[in-house]
Scaffold this motif. Structure first.
Motif, PDB file in Angstrom:
ATOM      1  N   LEU A  39       3.418   5.673  -5.709  1.00 48.19           N
ATOM      2  CA  LEU A  39       3.145   5.728  -7.153  1.00 48.19           C
ATOM      3  C   LEU A  39       2.085   6.792  -7.458  1.00 48.19           C
ATOM      4  O   LEU A  39       2.253   7.621  -8.349  1.00 48.19           O
ATOM      5  CB  LEU A  39       2.651   4.354  -7.636  1.00 48.19           C
ATOM      6  N   PHE A  40       1.001   6.780  -6.664  1.00 45.60           N
ATOM      7  CA  PHE A  40      -0.078   7.742  -6.906  1.00 45.60           C
ATOM      8  C   PHE A  40       0.421   9.173  -6.659  1.00 45.60           C
ATOM      9  O   PHE A  40       0.090  10.089  -7.403  1.00 45.60           O
ATOM     10  CB  PHE A  40      -1.282   7.446  -6.002  1.00 45.60           C
TER      11      PHE A  40
ATOM     12  N   ALA B 134       0.845  -1.208   0.000  1.00 50.74           N
ATOM     13  CA  ALA B 134       0.000   0.000   0.000  1.00 50.74           C
ATOM     14  C   ALA B 134       0.877   1.253   0.000  1.00 50.74           C
ATOM     15  O   ALA B 134       0.566   2.239  -0.681  1.00 50.74           O
ATOM     16  CB  ALA B 134      -0.920  -0.005   1.220  1.00 50.74           C
ATOM     17  N   ALA B 135       1.984   1.198   0.741  1.00 54.05           N
ATOM     18  CA  ALA B 135       2.909   2.347   0.750  1.00 54.05           C
ATOM     19  C   ALA B 135       3.500   2.556  -0.637  1.00 54.05           C
ATOM     20  O   ALA B 135       3.670   3.699  -1.096  1.00 54.05           O
ATOM     21  CB  ALA B 135       4.012   2.119   1.784  1.00 54.05           C
TER      22      ALA B 135
ATOM     23  N   ASP C 179      -5.598  -1.377   3.552  1.00 57.53           N
ATOM     24  CA  ASP C 179      -5.166  -0.132   2.928  1.00 57.53           C
ATOM     25  C   ASP C 179      -4.735  -0.457   1.499  1.00 57.53           C
ATOM     26  O   ASP C 179      -3.972  -1.404   1.279  1.00 57.53           O
ATOM     27  CB  ASP C 179      -3.982   0.404   3.749  1.00 57.53           C
ATOM     28  N   LEU C 180      -5.234   0.313   0.539  1.00 57.52           N
ATOM     29  CA  LEU C 180      -4.852   0.083  -0.860  1.00 57.52           C
ATOM     30  C   LEU C 180      -3.875   1.141  -1.350  1.00 57.52           C
ATOM     31  O   LEU C 180      -3.474   1.128  -2.505  1.00 57.52           O
ATOM     32  CB  LEU C 180      -6.107   0.081  -1.748  1.00 57.52           C
ATOM     33  N   GLY C 181      -3.533   2.090  -0.473  1.00 55.19           N
ATOM     34  CA  GLY C 181      -2.683   3.207  -0.885  1.00 55.19           C
ATOM     35  C   GLY C 181      -3.500   4.386  -1.367  1.00 55.19           C
ATOM     36  O   GLY C 181      -2.969   5.352  -1.926  1.00 55.19           O
ATOM     37  N   GLU C 182      -4.815   4.307  -1.152  1.00 51.60           N
ATOM     38  CA  GLU C 182      -5.718   5.365  -1.604  1.00 51.60           C
ATOM     39  C   GLU C 182      -5.507   6.660  -0.822  1.00 51.60           C
ATOM     40  O   GLU C 182      -4.977   6.641   0.290  1.00 51.60           O
ATOM     41  CB  GLU C 182      -7.184   4.907  -1.438  1.00 51.60           C
ATOM     42  N   THR C 183      -5.968   7.767  -1.419  1.00 47.73           N
ATOM     43  CA  THR C 183      -5.960   9.039  -0.690  1.00 47.73           C
ATOM     44  C   THR C 183      -7.011   8.981   0.424  1.00 47.73           C
ATOM     45  O   THR C 183      -6.730   9.349   1.570  1.00 47.73           O
ATOM     46  CB  THR C 183      -6.289  10.213  -1.638  1.00 47.73           C
TER      47      THR C 183
END
Ligand SMILES: Nc1nc2c(ncn2[C@@H]2O[C@H](COP(=O)(O)OP(=O)(O)OP(=O)(O)O)[C@@H](O)[C@H]2O)c(=O)[nH]1
Ligand SMILES: [Mg+2]
Length: 270
Positions: free
Chosen positions: A69-70, A63-64, A174-178
């Motif tokens: 990446l995002f 996720a991090a 956690d998917l790494g989303e905002t």
């Protein structure tokens, strides 16, 4: 395997976009064929706890990576979570249509089976990758990382991730989303924030959907919102109808405020 309910993720399929694959050494390559992965876990006691910790630690690390990446692409990434049928895909389709071509939108669709939702998204003009989780009841960061790499992220301002319909397990991953956006339909009953507090606690925004149906129901929307705030006092709440577009002016303004670059919004119903 889900660390909470013990469900299996025996076979994951990702369809659409370019074919990419992450290897054990962390390298990401394009392939000409898909992969399926079989796992079986018969853990008990300490072993099971260890497996759960390993799964969540691995998810945390991936996720991090997704978040980095995002961030490197200045992406606003939203993870839509809800019980099945609350109207996530309908909301996304209407949102994509309302935003128009001025915003680059891509969608990662999560379902146990079928590409029905990705097909609906593509019909609205946005790019979509479908992740089928098989027996799995949630998306995880690895699935989202692989799916995101199939999208031409340079052209994307806004990444929607539609999670598997389930108010329990997706909260833990956690998917790494905002932000997580939890969607609750007025047909589900106003007590859901108390019954599934984890999801409402972890979300930034609650979209109360299908408000066009309120005249036909005994749903107490003020009580629902009060219960949601009891669980998460910082939760932002918007009332919308994906069918009629009611409430979309505020929803689109919320989206625009989160985008890295300013956009001009077309008129939407308030
Ligand atoms: N009346 C009304 N119906 C809605 C609204 N939004 C969605 N629906 C209907 O609710 C049903 C489920 O909508 P979907 O968008 O497929 O729901 P979903 O959350 O994506 O469902 P899953 O992906 O299966 O979890 C469909 O019949 C939609 O037409 C709304 O605002 N009002
Ligand atoms: Mg859907």
């Amino acid at each position: 395997m889900c660390s909470h309910c013990g469900c299996g993720t025996d076979e994951v399929r990702i369809e659409g976009g370019e074919l990419w694959h992450r290897h054990a050494d962390g390298a990401v390559h394009a392939h000409e064929h898909g992969h399926s992965h079989a796992h079986s876990h018969q853990a008990d006691g300490a072993r099971r706890l260890q497996v759960e910790q390993d799964i969540l630690a691995k998810n945390h690390r991936l996720a991090a990576e997704n978040r980095a990446l995002f961030a490197s692409r200045a992406l606003f990434a939203l993870n839509f979570v809800s019980s099945p049928g609350s109207g996530k895909t309908t909301l996304l389709v209407r949102t994509i249509e309302a935003l128009g071509r001025g915003v680059g939108v891509a969608v990662i669709e999560g379902d146990q089976q079928t590409s029905l939702d990705a097909d609906r998204i593509r019909a609205s003009g946005a790019r979509a990758v479908q992740v089928n989780t098989g027996a799995g009841c949630h998306l995880d960061a690895q699935m989202v990382g692989l799916a995101a790499r199939r999208l031409a992220l340079d052209e994307v301002d806004l990444l929607f991730i539609e999670n598997v319909g389930n108010l329990v397990c997706p909260a833990a991953f956690d998917l790494g989303e905002t932000h997580k956006v939890v969607v609750l339909s007025v047909t589900e009953g106003e007590d859901k924030p108390l019954k599934y507090p984890d999801m409402f606690r972890r979300a930034r925004l609650l979209l109360v959907n299908k408000i066009d149906l309120l005249p036909h129901l005994e749903f107490d929307i003020e009580r629902c919102e009060a219960l949601a705030h009891r669980v998460n006092p910082a939760l932002e709440i918007l009332r919308v109808s994906a069918r009629t577009g009611e409430g979309f002016a505020a929803w689109l303004a919320w989206l625009a405020a989160g985008l890295a670059r300013p956009i001009v919004l077309a008129q939407a119903r308030s």
